[in-house]
Design a protein around this motif. Sequence first.
Motif, PDB file in Angstrom:
ATOM      1  N   GLN A 128      30.310 -23.808  -7.572  1.00  0.00           N
ATOM      2  CA  GLN A 128      31.242 -23.056  -6.940  1.00  0.00           C
ATOM      3  C   GLN A 128      31.333 -22.501  -5.394  1.00  0.00           C
ATOM      4  O   GLN A 128      30.481 -23.070  -5.033  1.00  0.00           O
ATOM      5  N   LEU A 130      31.390 -18.960  -3.443  1.00  0.00           N
ATOM      6  CA  LEU A 130      31.845 -18.156  -3.477  1.00  0.00           C
ATOM      7  C   LEU A 130      32.500 -16.964  -2.162  1.00  0.00           C
ATOM      8  O   LEU A 130      32.772 -17.825  -1.218  1.00  0.00           O
ATOM      9  N   ALA A 284      29.338 -19.356   3.273  1.00  0.00           N
ATOM     10  CA  ALA A 284      29.830 -19.615   1.652  1.00  0.00           C
ATOM     11  C   ALA A 284      29.647 -21.078   1.527  1.00  0.00           C
ATOM     12  O   ALA A 284      29.118 -21.937   1.153  1.00  0.00           O
ATOM     13  N   LYS A 426      34.564 -17.842  -6.802  1.00  0.00           N
ATOM     14  CA  LYS A 426      34.179 -17.252  -7.343  1.00  0.00           C
ATOM     15  C   LYS A 426      34.188 -15.071  -6.230  1.00  0.00           C
ATOM     16  O   LYS A 426      33.649 -15.940  -4.865  1.00  0.00           O
ATOM     17  N   VAL A 428      32.594 -12.599  -4.365  1.00  0.00           N
ATOM     18  CA  VAL A 428      31.376 -11.993  -4.304  1.00  0.00           C
ATOM     19  C   VAL A 428      31.650 -10.819  -3.020  1.00  0.00           C
ATOM     20  O   VAL A 428      32.173 -10.715  -2.624  1.00  0.00           O
ATOM     21  N   LEU A 433      27.120 -12.288  -1.280  1.00  0.00           N
ATOM     22  CA  LEU A 433      26.712 -13.405  -0.332  1.00  0.00           C
ATOM     23  C   LEU A 433      25.340 -14.096   0.957  1.00  0.00           C
ATOM     24  O   LEU A 433      24.406 -14.881   0.641  1.00  0.00           O
TER      25      LEU A 433
END
Length: 443
Positions: A128, A130, A284, A426, A428, A433
């Motif tokens: 994923q 973020l 990220a 995704k 957030v 984070l």
Amino acid sequence: MQVTETLKDGLKRGYAITVTAKQLEDKVMEKLVEAQPDIEMKGFRKGKVPLPLLKKQFGQRLLGEAMQETIDGAMNKHFEESGDRPALQPQVKMTNEDWKEGDDVHVEMTYEALPEVPELDTSKIKVQRLVVEPAEADVDEALASLAETAQDFKDRKKGAKAKDGDQVVIDFLGKVDGEAFEGGAAEDYPLTLGSGSFIPGFEEQLVGVKAGDKKDVEVKFPDEYGAEHLAGKDAVFEVTVKAVKEPVAAAIDDELAKKFGAEDLDALKGQIRDRLSAEYAGAARQVMKRAILDELDKLVDFDLPPTLVEAEAKQIAHQLWHEENPDVHGHDHPDIEPTEEHNKLAVRRVRLGLLLADLGQKSEIEVTDSEMTQAIMNQARQYPGQERAFFDYVRQNPQMQQQLRAPIFEDKVIDQIAEAAKVSEKKVSKEDLQKAVEALDDE
């Protein structure tokens, strides 16, 4: 020349190398023939000195050099033919220590070979990414911080005492041994208390003064002070306080924006939003990089050179010990034995390091000169005024270059893996984070 295998146990290798006396003799003669055209000797024209005479004069001196080159040549040929890549510098030693001229040379070479890294389909990796969008509140918070850095000062109420962080406007006259010295006087000087811009101890003595006060400030110049005639001397500054001012943040408006090079406030907000986006994306990326490494660690398993793992475990243990003992800057401390946890982490790091190196090599990934130059410049900024010296030091230090090149190479390999992997996004919050980033340090 003979190369005979004596050990093959896992990645451990051992070979006996025999260099015959004739091979050494031929190598010495080869060197003499190569040098003959440039040699002058009494009684002979340049380049006409007979080889037997040259051998008598220089043969003994060239023998050691010929021996080393012949052994190196045998080793290089072995690695080319076998395909082995030693994990560390091979250990080489003569086994006939009573060797004398005219004897064959017997050498033992041992090393640990780098393992064959299995093929890996990176498209099977799922991770994923973020995504955090900068909120208006984040932009406003950054704007407020900028306004504080661009702060101004306004007069405190009459009779107010100066606090740390306040600005005092002063006249001062400095004296050493009762005599004023050059550069030790000023009028209407704005000094922010706590800024550390004056001699140690000066600003602290002005905390609590009021406008109109006169005060003798007693200090001692540092022993390493730039002006030699003042270094280490006691001094007295006669100070007159003309104003006491408190800090006030600058107004958040177009004028503030212009101070930071933006056309107006909206443009400054846009710059802040872009900067925050870049910061969030960078954070990220670190989280996703760890996730990719975790997936790689699950997908591959192969034998590792024990010496590499041992060296890595010792380095990890040593580094963590210094982090826990920050007051110890040198290496004058007891030996630090790696724990089971250190060894486990070392196995992971060595395995992933070899895997990434293999993937990068197969993909012909390289670190460009411009990328290296940028990395050196970024490091050099940590040494204000000495950037050129640092730049030259790195250019002359291969080990330092490798330390800078390795993380760039690793990041480029990770980026390539991410391109082939299945990456879902995704959204957030900034707080989520931050938690994910903090979790990286806890692992």
